[in-house]
Scaffold this motif. Structure first.
Motif, mmCIF file in Angstrom:
data_model
loop_
_atom_site.group_PDB
_atom_site.id
_atom_site.type_symbol
_atom_site.label_atom_id
_atom_site.label_comp_id
_atom_site.label_asym_id
_atom_site.label_seq_id
_atom_site.Cartn_x
_atom_site.Cartn_y
_atom_site.Cartn_z
ATOM 1 N N GLU A 91 15.889 2.187 13.257
ATOM 2 C CA GLU A 91 14.840 1.976 14.208
ATOM 3 C C GLU A 91 13.797 1.177 13.127
ATOM 4 O O GLU A 91 12.687 0.675 13.372
ATOM 5 N N ASP A 92 14.034 1.377 11.828
ATOM 6 C CA ASP A 92 13.209 0.691 10.654
ATOM 7 C C ASP A 92 13.766 -0.620 10.680
ATOM 8 O O ASP A 92 12.925 -1.559 9.961
ATOM 9 N N THR A 93 14.720 -1.118 11.398
ATOM 10 C CA THR A 93 15.135 -2.547 11.459
ATOM 11 C C THR A 93 13.968 -3.481 11.815
ATOM 12 O O THR A 93 13.317 -3.231 12.668
ATOM 13 N N GLY A 94 13.881 -4.586 11.054
ATOM 14 C CA GLY A 94 13.209 -5.598 11.490
ATOM 15 C C GLY A 94 12.413 -6.346 10.438
ATOM 16 O O GLY A 94 13.038 -6.264 9.195
ATOM 17 N N VAL A 95 11.399 -7.218 10.487
ATOM 18 C CA VAL A 95 10.832 -7.909 9.480
ATOM 19 C C VAL A 95 9.756 -7.054 9.118
ATOM 20 O O VAL A 95 8.996 -6.671 9.992
ATOM 21 N N TYR A 96 9.446 -7.196 7.732
ATOM 22 C CA TYR A 96 8.493 -6.646 7.254
ATOM 23 C C TYR A 96 7.392 -7.587 6.611
ATOM 24 O O TYR A 96 7.937 -8.425 5.597
ATOM 25 N N TYR A 97 6.058 -7.421 6.887
ATOM 26 C CA TYR A 97 5.146 -8.271 6.247
ATOM 27 C C TYR A 97 4.181 -7.498 5.499
ATOM 28 O O TYR A 97 3.826 -6.388 5.610
ATOM 29 N N CYS A 98 3.637 -8.278 4.416
ATOM 30 C CA CYS A 98 2.611 -7.698 3.760
ATOM 31 C C CYS A 98 1.384 -8.755 4.223
ATOM 32 O O CYS A 98 1.413 -9.769 4.484
ATOM 33 N N ALA A 99 0.146 -7.976 4.140
ATOM 34 C CA ALA A 99 -1.156 -8.772 4.447
ATOM 35 C C ALA A 99 -2.267 -8.243 3.462
ATOM 36 O O ALA A 99 -2.349 -7.017 3.044
ATOM 37 N N ALA A 100 -3.031 -9.058 2.984
ATOM 38 C CA ALA A 100 -4.173 -8.860 1.993
ATOM 39 C C ALA A 100 -5.433 -8.749 2.958
ATOM 40 O O ALA A 100 -5.669 -9.615 3.833
ATOM 41 N N ASP A 101 -6.210 -7.804 2.516
ATOM 42 C CA ASP A 101 -7.705 -7.914 3.058
ATOM 43 C C ASP A 101 -8.731 -7.578 1.861
ATOM 44 O O ASP A 101 -8.576 -6.474 1.219
ATOM 45 N N PRO A 102 -9.759 -8.027 1.797
ATOM 46 C CA PRO A 102 -10.509 -7.943 0.899
ATOM 47 C C PRO A 102 -11.833 -6.886 0.997
ATOM 48 O O PRO A 102 -12.439 -6.515 0.243
ATOM 49 N N ASN A 103 -11.696 -6.522 2.355
ATOM 50 C CA ASN A 103 -12.965 -5.663 2.972
ATOM 51 C C ASN A 103 -12.349 -4.470 3.581
ATOM 52 O O ASN A 103 -13.178 -4.107 4.508
ATOM 53 N N TRP A 104 -11.335 -3.935 3.442
ATOM 54 C CA TRP A 104 -10.502 -3.004 4.410
ATOM 55 C C TRP A 104 -11.660 -1.884 3.894
ATOM 56 O O TRP A 104 -11.744 -1.333 3.060
#
Length: 129
Positions: A91-104
């Motif tokens: 179930e971990d199968t899939g596409v993994y994306y990283c994303a950035a946020d300067p104000n998290w």
């Protein structure tokens, strides 16, 4: 639009491990929180992140489904954020994306309008025997 590049995906058997990397040559990741997001086959990317890490690494959040199996870490010297994935499941199968946020805010690991809005192209992870 920030340009992030993910790598490290592949085909692995259940129980195996992968280490994903998120980096960029366009800017320094130092001031940005980084989140990893999962998109299962034939589904939209999940709003809840797999894991997020603050800019100073003091705050890390994991989804319940990966807690104890995945570890997020950043190496500022290499301008890279890693997602170590152990004990992988189908179930971990899939596409993994990283994303950035300067104000998290560090409260929730979740994407939304104006939150973790800059994404990479993704890296495919397939967990199968």
């Amino acid at each position: 639009q920030l340009q992030l590049v993910e790598s490290g995906g592949g085909l692995v058997q259940p129980g195996g491990s992968l280490r994903l990397s998120c980096t960029t040559s366009k800017f320094t990741l130092d001031p940005y929180a980084i989140g990893w997001f999962h998109q299962a086959p034939a589904r939209e990317p999940e709003a809840e992140g797999v894991s997020c890490i603050s800019a100073n690494s003091r705050t890390t959040i994991y989804a319940g489904s990966v807690k104890g199996r995945f570890t997020i870490a950043r190496d500022n010297a290499r301008n890279t954020v890693y997602l170590q994935m152990n004990s992988l499941k189908p179930e971990d199968t899939g596409v993994y994306y990283c994303a950035a946020d300067p104000n998290w805010t560090g409260n929730v690991c979740r994407r939304g309008p104006g939150v973790f809005g800059s994404w990479g192209q993704g890296t495919q992870v397939t967990v199968s025997s």
